[in-house]
Design an enzyme around this catalytic site. Sequence first.
Site, PDB file in Angstrom:
ATOM      1  N   CYS A 381       0.828  -1.207   0.000  1.00 53.14           N
ATOM      2  CA  CYS A 381       0.000   0.000   0.000  1.00 53.14           C
ATOM      3  C   CYS A 381       0.870   1.268   0.000  1.00 53.14           C
ATOM      4  CB  CYS A 381      -0.999  -0.028   1.154  1.00 53.14           C
ATOM      5  SG  CYS A 381      -2.466   0.931   0.768  1.00 53.14           S
ATOM      6  N   HIS A 507      -3.578  -4.985   0.349  1.00 51.86           N
ATOM      7  CA  HIS A 507      -3.069  -5.531   1.616  1.00 51.86           C
ATOM      8  C   HIS A 507      -3.124  -7.062   1.613  1.00 51.86           C
ATOM      9  CE1 HIS A 507      -2.662  -1.743   3.841  1.00 51.86           C
ATOM     10  NE2 HIS A 507      -3.696  -1.341   3.115  1.00 51.86           N
ATOM     11  N   GLU A 509      -1.619  -9.029   3.382  1.00 45.95           N
ATOM     12  CA  GLU A 509      -1.478  -9.587   4.737  1.00 45.95           C
ATOM     13  C   GLU A 509      -2.816 -10.014   5.340  1.00 45.95           C
ATOM     14  OE1 GLU A 509      -0.984  -6.425   3.856  1.00 45.95           O
ATOM     15  OE2 GLU A 509      -1.517  -4.999   5.437  1.00 45.95           O
TER      16      GLU A 509
HETATM   17  N1  GLN Z   1      -2.074   6.857   2.729  1.00 49.18           N
HETATM   18  C1  GLN Z   1      -2.166   6.101   1.518  1.00 49.18           C
HETATM   19  C2  GLN Z   1      -3.519   6.241   0.862  1.00 49.18           C
HETATM   20  O1  GLN Z   1      -4.484   6.611   1.496  1.00 49.18           O
HETATM   21  C3  GLN Z   1      -1.837   4.642   1.763  1.00 49.18           C
HETATM   22  C4  GLN Z   1      -2.832   3.958   2.650  1.00 49.18           C
HETATM   23  C5  GLN Z   1      -2.330   2.647   3.205  1.00 49.18           C
HETATM   24  O2  GLN Z   1      -1.149   2.358   3.193  1.00 49.18           O
HETATM   25  N2  GLN Z   1      -3.218   1.846   3.725  1.00 49.18           N
HETATM   26  O3  GLN Z   1      -3.651   5.971  -0.297  1.00 49.18           O
END
Ligand code: GLN
Length: 558
Positions: A381, A507, A509
Site C-alpha cells: 500500500c 493488503h 497480509e
Molecule cells: N495513505 C495512503 C492512501 O491513502 C496509503 C494507505 C495505506 O497504506 N493503507 O492511499
Amino acid sequence: MAKHIFITGGVVSSLGKGLTSASIGMLLESRGLKVKLQKFDPYINVDPGTMSPFQHGEVYVTNDGAETDLDLGHYERFTNAPLTKDCNFTTGKIYYAVIQKEREGKYLGRTVQVIPHITDEIKSCVDRLVDADTDVIITEIGGTVGDIESLPFLEAIRQFRIGKKANDVLYIHLTLIPYLRVSGELKTKPTQQSVGKLREIGIQPDVLICRAEKPIGQELREKISLFCSVPLDCVIEEKDVDFSIYEVPLVLMQQKLDEILVKKLGLAARRPNVRRWTEMLDTLRNAKAKCEIAIVGKYTGLHDAYKSITESLTHAGIANRARVAIRWIRAEEVEREGPKKLLQGVGGVLVPGGFGMRGTEGKMAAIRWARENRIPYFGLCLGMQCAVIEFARNVCGLKEANSTEFVADTPHPVISLLEEQKKITKLGGTMRLGAYPCRVEKGSRAAAAYGKEEVSERHRHRYEFNNHYRAIFEENGMTFSGIYPQADLVEIVELRDHPWFVAVQYHPEFQSKPTAAHPLFREFVRAALDGRRATTRRRTRTGTPLALKVSEPTDGLR
Ligand code: GLN
C-alpha cells in the site's frame, strides 16, 4: 438452529480473548462444525477506521470493505469462518442504527431507551449471523466485565438466552489468575469477583478459561470451581504459551474444551482432526533456516499496528521451513542515520501501509537502498506508493515527484487522488475498501507467486498510481504487473532488473494463514532466504565470517 457461545473477559484487558475465541472456532471446525465469529467493541467510534494505530492497533479489512478490530484477523487466520461487516459492531455503530431508526419514526412515538431498544439492536446483530448452514456462532464481547461501557452488551447477551433451550446458549468467561511473585502464589480472588460481577448482571458462566503464567493445579481448580459454581472439568487452564500463539487451540484441546462445548451444546460432531495444524507447528518448531526481514514503518514499537504483517511473515517462514526474525526500523531514524547502518545484513526490506507524510522520506531511503543493493523488497500500500515516488525521483529523473497526500501541489503527482475521491469530505469509511479483482500479467514475479492471473485482494487507501506517468516508468524498467481492469488502476509494480522487487497497492497480509501462506509473502521470504544463501556462499569462499544477526522470532510470543 445455530448454537451460541458468548465470550466475556474479566479482571484485566489484553488477556487474549480474540485469540481464545479464534482457537475455540478452530477446534469446533476441526470437529467438522461450521462456525461464525463476531466481536462487539464497547467504544463509541463507529469503527476503528478513523482511530490512530497507537490507540487501536491494526485496522483489519474484510472482503466486503468493513474496517474492523484486529481480533477479526485472528478469527480469519485460525478458521474458515466467513467474515463480513456483520462480524464487528461497536457501541457507536449500534447507537447510530438506533438513532437512524428513531429519525425514521420506526419506534412509533415510544421513548427510545437502552433497554429494550439498544439491547434489541445488539441481539438483532447476533441474529444476523444465523443461517441454516451455521452450527455455532461465537460472539466475543470486548472490554472487561465491570466496565460501564460494556453493560448494554452484557445485558443483551443475558436476555439472549431467554426463551431458548438450555443447551442453545453457552457463556465462557476468560479470566486471569495472577501470580504474586513475593508470596509465590497464584491468586483466585480477582476471578471470584469478576464472576460475581457477571452473576450480578444475571450471567452464570458455563466455562471458565483461566489465563495464568504458572500451572494452576488441582487444588486451585477445585477452589475456583466451588467459588464460581462452575463444574471442575469446565475450569480450563490457559497457561502462557512459550513458542507460538498457534499452540493455544491445542492447549485448550488437551483439557477437552472442544468435547465439553460439543456436549454442552448438544451438537453431533466428529472426533477432532488437527493434523494439518500440528504439522504446521512441527514445521515451525523444526525450521532450521533463518532470515531477517526489516520492517520500516511509522508505528514500530507498537507491534499490534502491523499484526497481520508479522503473522504473514511467520506463515511465509513456515512455507519455506524457516524462522523469520523481524528487525523493526523507525522510518524517521532512517532519515537521521541513513539506511546502510540500520539495514545492513537484513535478508529483505518491507515497507507497510500508513498515512501521512511523517517518515516517508526515510521509507524511500530504505527502498532506494534495497533497490540499489539488490535486496528483496516488498511494498504494501503506502509501501508501493513510496517505491513509485522513489523510482520517479532517482531513476526517471522526476526530482520533485511526490504523492498529493504529502505535497498537494507537487509538480509530479505520481501518486494522486482519483476525481471521485476529490469530492469526499468525510473521513470514516470513504476509502477504496475491501476486495477488488486484479489481473496479474503473465510472466511476472507476481504471476509466478500466485500461479494464476486472476486474483482478489483487499484494499484500504485513498490515493492511486497516476496513469499519466505509466510510459516513463515503463521506459525506465518498472513494470505494472497487476491491474484492476474495470478502472485501469495499477495494483502491482515490479522491477525487472532486480532479484525480487514487488510492491502492491493492496493488503495481501489480510489473506494469509498459518497453514496457507500468502503467495507473495511466501516468495518474498524465499527470495530473502535465497539472497542469504548466496551471500553465505560468497563469504565462505572468501573466508569472511558470516555475521547473521537474528532477533526475536516473529510469531507474537506471549
Ligand atoms: N495513505 C495512503 C492512501 O491513502 C496509503 C494507505 C495505506 O497504506 N493503507 O492511499
